[in-house]
Write a protein that holds these residues in place. Sequence first.
Motif: not given
Length: 251
Positions: A75-84, A183-185, A187-192
């Motif tokens: 759950f990164g700062p740029d996510y809208d919601a946590g990983c499912p 998650c509202g982001t 691919v690259a941001t999600f995978r960080r």
Amino acid sequence: MHRIGTRDEWLTARLDLLQAEKELTRRGDELARRRQELPWVPVEKPYRFETEAGALALPDLFQGRSQLLVYHFMFGPDYDAGCPSCSMIADGFDGFAVHLANHDVMLWAVSRAPLAKLLAYRQRMGWTFPWASADGSDFNSDFHVWFSEEQQRRGTVDYNYRREPPMAPALEDGLVAELGTICGTDVATFRRERPGLSAFVREGDAVYHSYSTYARGVDGLWGAFQWLDRAPRGRNETGLWWRRRDEYGRA
């Protein structure tokens, strides 16, 4: 078409499978012993976390216990919601956290998103387990569950004990892209952000890191998988078949 057989044929096959299951159980016991025999590494950096009780240091997360398990929740700062996926795993935390606490083990989830965002999501999901924000701390980076854009670009991401190749800026990786969108982001941001579990032990004022596992190493924590693996059709995985617990009706 699945093979149809008699009860005697089933029993013969089941007894043969039972031997394999027993071997796996014994192997699992041996692996647990080897995990517990790993050397303990002193944790000397003064990590700080934002929690409902205010700013806490890593020793404070033990809450009087001698052992601490941290689930690295994506759950990164740029996510809208946590990983499912992490959310599906976390659905089981409340049930066994009380048992762990009464066996001298404290369980926390830790993410990089701001605390207010984590607590709002926790309320949405109906959870009560403790969740801390490591925003502004090196904790997630040091324990290899967060990586920078530069690391992705230069190919210096070390996750699950191996080096990953550089990530192409325009990468669209099917399932990962869908998870990122959920998650509202991108691919690259999600995978960080990455999932994992880290274990710590405290003796007096000293805290030690004892174990970490990542990627499919957390499958054993994914309670629904253990049930599905015993169902007739197994996980029956077809794409992103799972959802957050309150989203199935929207699928």
